[in-house]
Write a protein that holds these residues in place. Structure first.
Motif, PDB file in Angstrom:
ATOM      1  N   PHE A 189      -9.158   6.737   4.083  1.00 56.16           N
ATOM      2  CA  PHE A 189     -10.030   7.004   5.230  1.00 56.16           C
ATOM      3  C   PHE A 189     -10.867   5.784   5.599  1.00 56.16           C
ATOM      4  O   PHE A 189     -11.147   5.547   6.772  1.00 56.16           O
ATOM      5  CB  PHE A 189     -10.931   8.208   4.944  1.00 56.16           C
ATOM      6  CG  PHE A 189     -10.198   9.525   4.958  1.00 56.16           C
ATOM      7  CD1 PHE A 189      -9.548   9.958   6.107  1.00 56.16           C
ATOM      8  CD2 PHE A 189     -10.148  10.319   3.826  1.00 56.16           C
ATOM      9  CE1 PHE A 189      -8.866  11.156   6.134  1.00 56.16           C
ATOM     10  CE2 PHE A 189      -9.469  11.523   3.841  1.00 56.16           C
ATOM     11  CZ  PHE A 189      -8.821  11.939   4.991  1.00 56.16           C
ATOM     12  N   ILE A 190     -11.255   4.999   4.609  1.00 54.72           N
ATOM     13  CA  ILE A 190     -11.995   3.771   4.902  1.00 54.72           C
ATOM     14  C   ILE A 190     -11.107   2.798   5.675  1.00 54.72           C
ATOM     15  O   ILE A 190     -11.557   2.123   6.605  1.00 54.72           O
ATOM     16  CB  ILE A 190     -12.499   3.116   3.598  1.00 54.72           C
ATOM     17  CG1 ILE A 190     -13.615   3.971   2.987  1.00 54.72           C
ATOM     18  CG2 ILE A 190     -13.000   1.700   3.845  1.00 54.72           C
ATOM     19  CD1 ILE A 190     -14.041   3.520   1.604  1.00 54.72           C
ATOM     20  N   THR A 191      -9.823   2.750   5.298  1.00 56.07           N
ATOM     21  CA  THR A 191      -8.896   1.822   5.944  1.00 56.07           C
ATOM     22  C   THR A 191      -8.657   2.184   7.396  1.00 56.07           C
ATOM     23  O   THR A 191      -8.643   1.313   8.274  1.00 56.07           O
ATOM     24  CB  THR A 191      -7.557   1.799   5.189  1.00 56.07           C
ATOM     25  OG1 THR A 191      -7.781   1.449   3.819  1.00 56.07           O
ATOM     26  CG2 THR A 191      -6.602   0.800   5.807  1.00 56.07           C
ATOM     27  N   VAL A 192      -8.452   3.464   7.669  1.00 51.18           N
ATOM     28  CA  VAL A 192      -8.131   3.875   9.042  1.00 51.18           C
ATOM     29  C   VAL A 192      -9.383   4.109   9.879  1.00 51.18           C
ATOM     30  O   VAL A 192      -9.278   4.369  11.089  1.00 51.18           O
ATOM     31  CB  VAL A 192      -7.253   5.148   9.045  1.00 51.18           C
ATOM     32  CG1 VAL A 192      -5.952   4.894   8.317  1.00 51.18           C
ATOM     33  CG2 VAL A 192      -7.991   6.340   8.440  1.00 51.18           C
ATOM     34  N   ALA A 193     -10.564   4.019   9.265  1.00 48.15           N
ATOM     35  CA  ALA A 193     -11.802   4.261  10.019  1.00 48.15           C
ATOM     36  C   ALA A 193     -11.989   3.251  11.140  1.00 48.15           C
ATOM     37  O   ALA A 193     -12.613   3.549  12.159  1.00 48.15           O
ATOM     38  CB  ALA A 193     -13.008   4.221   9.083  1.00 48.15           C
ATOM     39  N   SER A 194     -11.435   2.042  10.962  1.00 49.00           N
ATOM     40  CA  SER A 194     -11.617   1.018  11.995  1.00 49.00           C
ATOM     41  C   SER A 194     -10.934   1.394  13.301  1.00 49.00           C
ATOM     42  O   SER A 194     -11.257   0.831  14.356  1.00 49.00           O
ATOM     43  CB  SER A 194     -11.070  -0.327  11.504  1.00 49.00           C
ATOM     44  OG  SER A 194      -9.684  -0.250  11.259  1.00 49.00           O
ATOM     45  N   LEU A 195      -9.991   2.347  13.263  1.00 54.66           N
ATOM     46  CA  LEU A 195      -9.326   2.768  14.488  1.00 54.66           C
ATOM     47  C   LEU A 195     -10.258   3.534  15.415  1.00 54.66           C
ATOM     48  O   LEU A 195     -10.077   3.521  16.634  1.00 54.66           O
ATOM     49  CB  LEU A 195      -8.109   3.642  14.165  1.00 54.66           C
ATOM     50  CG  LEU A 195      -6.914   2.957  13.504  1.00 54.66           C
ATOM     51  CD1 LEU A 195      -5.824   3.968  13.213  1.00 54.66           C
ATOM     52  CD2 LEU A 195      -6.378   1.845  14.386  1.00 54.66           C
ATOM     53  N   ASN A 203      -7.848   8.889  -1.540  1.00 49.50           N
ATOM     54  CA  ASN A 203      -8.192   9.494  -0.249  1.00 49.50           C
ATOM     55  C   ASN A 203      -9.326   8.742   0.432  1.00 49.50           C
ATOM     56  O   ASN A 203      -9.283   8.477   1.640  1.00 49.50           O
ATOM     57  CB  ASN A 203      -8.583  10.963  -0.453  1.00 49.50           C
ATOM     58  CG  ASN A 203      -7.386  11.832  -0.792  1.00 49.50           C
ATOM     59  OD1 ASN A 203      -6.245  11.479  -0.479  1.00 49.50           O
ATOM     60  ND2 ASN A 203      -7.634  12.957  -1.437  1.00 49.50           N
ATOM     61  N   ALA A 204     -10.346   8.402  -0.353  1.00 45.94           N
ATOM     62  CA  ALA A 204     -11.480   7.661   0.216  1.00 45.94           C
ATOM     63  C   ALA A 204     -11.024   6.291   0.724  1.00 45.94           C
ATOM     64  O   ALA A 204     -11.435   5.845   1.805  1.00 45.94           O
ATOM     65  CB  ALA A 204     -12.577   7.498  -0.835  1.00 45.94           C
ATOM     66  N   LEU A 205     -10.156   5.638  -0.048  1.00 45.02           N
ATOM     67  CA  LEU A 205      -9.650   4.332   0.361  1.00 45.02           C
ATOM     68  C   LEU A 205      -8.849   4.436   1.651  1.00 45.02           C
ATOM     69  O   LEU A 205      -8.974   3.582   2.550  1.00 45.02           O
ATOM     70  CB  LEU A 205      -8.773   3.756  -0.751  1.00 45.02           C
ATOM     71  CG  LEU A 205      -8.151   2.375  -0.499  1.00 45.02           C
ATOM     72  CD1 LEU A 205      -9.250   1.337  -0.304  1.00 45.02           C
ATOM     73  CD2 LEU A 205      -7.249   1.982  -1.663  1.00 45.02           C
ATOM     74  N   ALA A 263       0.832  -1.209   0.000  1.00 45.24           N
ATOM     75  CA  ALA A 263       0.000   0.000   0.000  1.00 45.24           C
ATOM     76  C   ALA A 263       0.865   1.256   0.000  1.00 45.24           C
ATOM     77  O   ALA A 263       0.550   2.242  -0.684  1.00 45.24           O
ATOM     78  CB  ALA A 263      -0.928  -0.006   1.213  1.00 45.24           C
ATOM     79  N   GLY A 264       1.960   1.219   0.776  1.00 43.63           N
ATOM     80  CA  GLY A 264       2.857   2.365   0.780  1.00 43.63           C
ATOM     81  C   GLY A 264       3.453   2.640  -0.586  1.00 43.63           C
ATOM     82  O   GLY A 264       3.557   3.796  -1.019  1.00 43.63           O
ATOM     83  N   LEU A 265       3.834   1.578  -1.292  1.00 39.82           N
ATOM     84  CA  LEU A 265       4.363   1.744  -2.651  1.00 39.82           C
ATOM     85  C   LEU A 265       3.290   2.265  -3.600  1.00 39.82           C
ATOM     86  O   LEU A 265       3.556   3.112  -4.456  1.00 39.82           O
ATOM     87  CB  LEU A 265       4.903   0.402  -3.160  1.00 39.82           C
ATOM     88  CG  LEU A 265       6.162  -0.129  -2.473  1.00 39.82           C
ATOM     89  CD1 LEU A 265       6.449  -1.555  -2.916  1.00 39.82           C
ATOM     90  CD2 LEU A 265       7.363   0.772  -2.784  1.00 39.82           C
ATOM     91  N   ALA A 266       2.066   1.756  -3.458  1.00 41.64           N
ATOM     92  CA  ALA A 266       0.981   2.178  -4.344  1.00 41.64           C
ATOM     93  C   ALA A 266       0.625   3.642  -4.138  1.00 41.64           C
ATOM     94  O   ALA A 266       0.374   4.377  -5.104  1.00 41.64           O
ATOM     95  CB  ALA A 266      -0.252   1.297  -4.105  1.00 41.64           C
ATOM     96  N   PHE A 267       0.624   4.086  -2.878  1.00 39.04           N
ATOM     97  CA  PHE A 267       0.219   5.463  -2.588  1.00 39.04           C
ATOM     98  C   PHE A 267       1.318   6.479  -2.870  1.00 39.04           C
ATOM     99  O   PHE A 267       1.130   7.674  -2.631  1.00 39.04           O
ATOM    100  CB  PHE A 267      -0.227   5.576  -1.128  1.00 39.04           C
ATOM    101  CG  PHE A 267      -1.684   5.275  -0.926  1.00 39.04           C
ATOM    102  CD1 PHE A 267      -2.621   6.307  -0.852  1.00 39.04           C
ATOM    103  CD2 PHE A 267      -2.129   3.975  -0.821  1.00 39.04           C
ATOM    104  CE1 PHE A 267      -3.952   6.034  -0.661  1.00 39.04           C
ATOM    105  CE2 PHE A 267      -3.463   3.682  -0.631  1.00 39.04           C
ATOM    106  CZ  PHE A 267      -4.393   4.715  -0.552  1.00 39.04           C
TER     107      PHE A 267
END
Length: 296
Positions: A111-117, A107-109, A95-99
């Protein structure tokens, strides 16, 4: 030097030092207490005073605590932690390489990923458990429609250690891994890769011989986060584990039935494992830094 020899402390130093000391005592006091009480003698109880010093309760722990198979739960937690660590490292690096490049909907992806925190852990666990129970219903309906009676009778549930529990733990560990990798690549100088390519290196060679050694300590840190966060996770596991328990769940259940220092011995063992993983991670990171310095 800001603090010269003989310079007097400011008036606010000692009150702040006392507050900090009380905070450290509050933070580590319970852990130290459990460590001490786990070495009680055979006549020892769950509270002070300490009645002798021995490894009696660790031997009792090795023999087992009633009907609970602590060894099996320990192995399950180790296996789950190792798998979570592997997935967290691989997915975070990818993911780091992709971003590093602009992604449509990135951006939406993110925020969706970190929303579980910020979501309550028990709600995440309930949601994952419900999803897999719905999956169970769909699979059973499909098997019934296909008249696969023998398969249907042998089918249990999709809930399990490396299915629903793995997914539940990744909702907790992946956001931390992603945030670390984004910070690493945000300050990563692409000139190193460009220089490697100018010398004829392929993208894969550039990643293996240039990028990977530079981000190695961060990868070790992500692995440590992945394992330790999974190792002691309870809330996200509770509704998504199926018919087996991890060590933290067994430990939680034992707190209401075990009334001997064996429970403290178990807590000491689990804490020692966490510290061992942290020490291994820090040692690996230091070794990678030394190798990187020597190469330069």
């Amino acid at each position: 030097m800001s603090n010269r020899i003989g310079e007097q402390r400011s008036a606010g130093f000692w009150p702040l030092a006392i507050v900090f000391s009380l905070f450290v005592l509050f933070l580590y006091g319970p852990m130290i207490t459990i460590f001490v009480l786990s070495f009680q003698g055979p006549e020892g109880g769950l509270t002070f005073p300490l009645r002798g010093v021995s490894l009696h309760w660790f031997r009792k722990l090795a023999e087992g605590l009633g009907t609970v198979d602590i060894g099996a739960a320990f192995r399950r937690s180790l296996m789950l932690g190792a798998v979570v660590m592997l997935f967290t490292v691989v997915l975070s690096v990818l993911a780091g390489l992709a971003f590093r490049k602009r992604l449509k909907g990135g951006n939406a992806l993110f925020f969706i990923t970190v929303a579980s925190l910020i979501m309550p852990s028990i709600i995440v666990s309930l949601g994952i458990g419900l999803q897999f129970r719905l999956l169970d219903g769909g699979i059973k309906s499909a098997l019934t429609a296909m008249d696969a009676t023998s398969t249907l009778e042998n089918y249990g549930t999709a809930l399990g250690l490396l299915t629903s529990a793995l997914g539940a733990h990744l909702t907790w560990t992946l956001p931390f891994g992603l945030l670390i990798m984004f910070a690493v690549f945000n300050r990563f100088n692409p000139a190193y890769e460009e220089a490697a390519r100018d010398l004829g290196a392929t993208p894969w060679q550039s990643f293996c011989h240039v990028v990977l050694p530079l981000i190695g300590p961060s990868i070790v840190g992500i692995g440590m986060f992945g394992f330790t966060l999974s190792w002691d996770e309870i809330a996200r596991t509770s509704q998504a584990i199926g018919d087996v328990n991890t060590l933290p769940l067994e430990l939680q259940g034992l707190t209401s039935t075990v009334t001997t220092p064996s429970i403290y011995a178990l807590g000491t063992v689990t804490t020692v494992v966490s510290f061992a993983v942290m020490a291994l991670a820090l040692g690996s990171a230091a070794l990678l830094r030394r190798r990187s310095t020597r190469r330069r």
